[in-house]
Write a protein that holds these residues in place. Structure first.
Motif, PDB file in Angstrom:
ATOM      1  N   ARG A  26      11.813   6.445   1.590  1.00  0.00           N
ATOM      2  CA  ARG A  26      11.519   4.963   1.852  1.00  0.00           C
ATOM      3  C   ARG A  26      10.858   4.410   0.816  1.00  0.00           C
ATOM      4  O   ARG A  26      11.306   3.355   0.256  1.00  0.00           O
ATOM      5  CB  ARG A  26      11.085   4.758   3.097  1.00  0.00           C
ATOM      6  CG  ARG A  26      11.090   3.304   3.511  1.00  0.00           C
ATOM      7  CD  ARG A  26      10.383   3.145   4.777  1.00  0.00           C
ATOM      8  NE  ARG A  26       8.777   3.457   4.487  1.00  0.00           N
ATOM      9  CZ  ARG A  26       7.769   3.755   5.256  1.00  0.00           C
ATOM     10  NH1 ARG A  26       8.161   3.974   6.673  1.00  0.00           N
ATOM     11  NH2 ARG A  26       6.549   4.062   4.869  1.00  0.00           N
ATOM     12  N   ASP A  27       9.691   5.187   0.149  1.00  0.00           N
ATOM     13  CA  ASP A  27       8.624   4.421  -0.538  1.00  0.00           C
ATOM     14  C   ASP A  27       8.622   4.857  -1.863  1.00  0.00           C
ATOM     15  O   ASP A  27       8.033   4.345  -2.571  1.00  0.00           O
ATOM     16  CB  ASP A  27       7.208   4.577   0.259  1.00  0.00           C
ATOM     17  CG  ASP A  27       7.185   3.819   1.653  1.00  0.00           C
ATOM     18  OD1 ASP A  27       8.219   3.175   1.838  1.00  0.00           O
ATOM     19  OD2 ASP A  27       6.245   3.978   2.205  1.00  0.00           O
ATOM     20  N   GLY A  28       9.232   6.167  -2.215  1.00  0.00           N
ATOM     21  CA  GLY A  28       8.915   6.927  -3.266  1.00  0.00           C
ATOM     22  C   GLY A  28       7.709   7.559  -3.415  1.00  0.00           C
ATOM     23  O   GLY A  28       7.489   8.397  -4.540  1.00  0.00           O
ATOM     24  N   GLY A  29       7.004   7.731  -2.504  1.00  0.00           N
ATOM     25  CA  GLY A  29       5.617   8.517  -2.316  1.00  0.00           C
ATOM     26  C   GLY A  29       4.735   8.468  -1.233  1.00  0.00           C
ATOM     27  O   GLY A  29       5.238   7.709  -0.590  1.00  0.00           O
ATOM     28  N   VAL A  30       3.772   9.192  -1.288  1.00  0.00           N
ATOM     29  CA  VAL A  30       2.983   9.206   0.192  1.00  0.00           C
ATOM     30  C   VAL A  30       1.873   9.874  -0.226  1.00  0.00           C
ATOM     31  O   VAL A  30       1.549  10.983  -1.127  1.00  0.00           O
ATOM     32  CB  VAL A  30       3.753  10.052   1.395  1.00  0.00           C
ATOM     33  CG1 VAL A  30       4.199  11.509   1.116  1.00  0.00           C
ATOM     34  CG2 VAL A  30       3.028   9.757   2.678  1.00  0.00           C
TER      35      VAL A  30
ATOM     36  N   GLU B 132       9.277  13.876   8.600  1.00  0.00           N
ATOM     37  CA  GLU B 132       8.424  12.456   8.610  1.00  0.00           C
ATOM     38  C   GLU B 132       8.122  12.269   7.221  1.00  0.00           C
ATOM     39  O   GLU B 132       8.133  11.096   6.555  1.00  0.00           O
ATOM     40  CB  GLU B 132       7.044  12.467   9.538  1.00  0.00           C
ATOM     41  CG  GLU B 132       6.735  11.047   9.558  1.00  0.00           C
ATOM     42  CD  GLU B 132       5.518  10.993  10.609  1.00  0.00           C
ATOM     43  OE1 GLU B 132       4.942  10.133  10.449  1.00  0.00           O
ATOM     44  OE2 GLU B 132       5.144  12.102  11.323  1.00  0.00           O
ATOM     45  N   ILE B 133       7.361  13.361   6.588  1.00  0.00           N
ATOM     46  CA  ILE B 133       6.958  13.200   5.090  1.00  0.00           C
ATOM     47  C   ILE B 133       7.857  12.871   4.235  1.00  0.00           C
ATOM     48  O   ILE B 133       7.993  11.977   3.550  1.00  0.00           O
ATOM     49  CB  ILE B 133       6.255  14.494   4.727  1.00  0.00           C
ATOM     50  CG1 ILE B 133       4.986  14.627   5.428  1.00  0.00           C
ATOM     51  CG2 ILE B 133       5.790  14.391   3.228  1.00  0.00           C
ATOM     52  CD1 ILE B 133       4.346  15.941   5.415  1.00  0.00           C
TER      53      ILE B 133
ATOM     54  N   HIS C  56       0.864  -1.432  -0.016  1.00  0.00           N
ATOM     55  CA  HIS C  56      -0.152   0.187  -0.107  1.00  0.00           C
ATOM     56  C   HIS C  56       0.960   1.201   0.038  1.00  0.00           C
ATOM     57  O   HIS C  56       2.008   1.075   0.129  1.00  0.00           O
ATOM     58  CB  HIS C  56      -0.931   0.076   1.107  1.00  0.00           C
ATOM     59  CG  HIS C  56      -0.192   0.217   2.588  1.00  0.00           C
ATOM     60  ND1 HIS C  56       0.251  -0.763   3.080  1.00  0.00           N
ATOM     61  CD2 HIS C  56       0.029   1.262   3.190  1.00  0.00           C
ATOM     62  CE1 HIS C  56       1.170  -0.383   4.419  1.00  0.00           C
ATOM     63  NE2 HIS C  56       0.640   1.147   4.181  1.00  0.00           N
ATOM     64  N   ILE C  57       0.301   2.277  -0.176  1.00  0.00           N
ATOM     65  CA  ILE C  57       0.906   3.528  -0.256  1.00  0.00           C
ATOM     66  C   ILE C  57       0.527   4.258   0.979  1.00  0.00           C
ATOM     67  O   ILE C  57      -0.411   4.354   1.728  1.00  0.00           O
ATOM     68  CB  ILE C  57       0.528   4.587  -1.388  1.00  0.00           C
ATOM     69  CG1 ILE C  57       0.571   4.040  -2.586  1.00  0.00           C
ATOM     70  CG2 ILE C  57       1.104   6.030  -1.132  1.00  0.00           C
ATOM     71  CD1 ILE C  57       0.151   4.814  -3.896  1.00  0.00           C
TER      72      ILE C  57
END
Length: 106
Positions: free
Chosen positions: A36-40, A29-30, A17-18
């Motif tokens: 880490r994930d490449g997006g949020v 944090e953002i 999941h995103i």
């Protein structure tokens, strides 16, 4: 494709999941999640009214057939995807959001 695929079952949960954060989360944090994930997904970043305004301002650019892609996007972006070059310049509301001090805090 002549017909739509079967819908996902109601109990379907993807394996990945995103990540979602509040738009008021600390910038560190953002950025950490983006690294880490490449997006949020930032919940509460814009209001429903702003989204409606953006939708109305861009309505003229999303009507009709996309036509055939040329160059870079040919074969890369699915036909169902709407491409709007210069997006911020086509929506006063989006431009205001991009330079809003509320997103430059922290």
């Amino acid at each position: 494709m002549d017909q739509l695929p079967e819908p996902f079952p109601p109990d379907y949960r993807p394996l990945t999941h995103i990540a979602e954060l509040s738009a008021s989360a600390p910038v560190e944090e953002i950025l950490s999640v983006i690294d880490r994930d490449g997006g949020v997904i930032l919940n509460g970043l814009v209001s429903h009214e702003e989204l409606r305004a953006i939708d109305k301002e861009l309505e003229i650019f999303v009507k009709g057939d996309r036509g055939e892609d040329e160059g870079f996007f040919k074969g890369l972006v699915p036909q169902e995807t709407i491409l709007i070059g210069g997006l911020v310049g086509k929506s006063d509301t989006l431009a205001k959001i991009c330079v809003s001090i509320r997103y430059l805090k922290n």
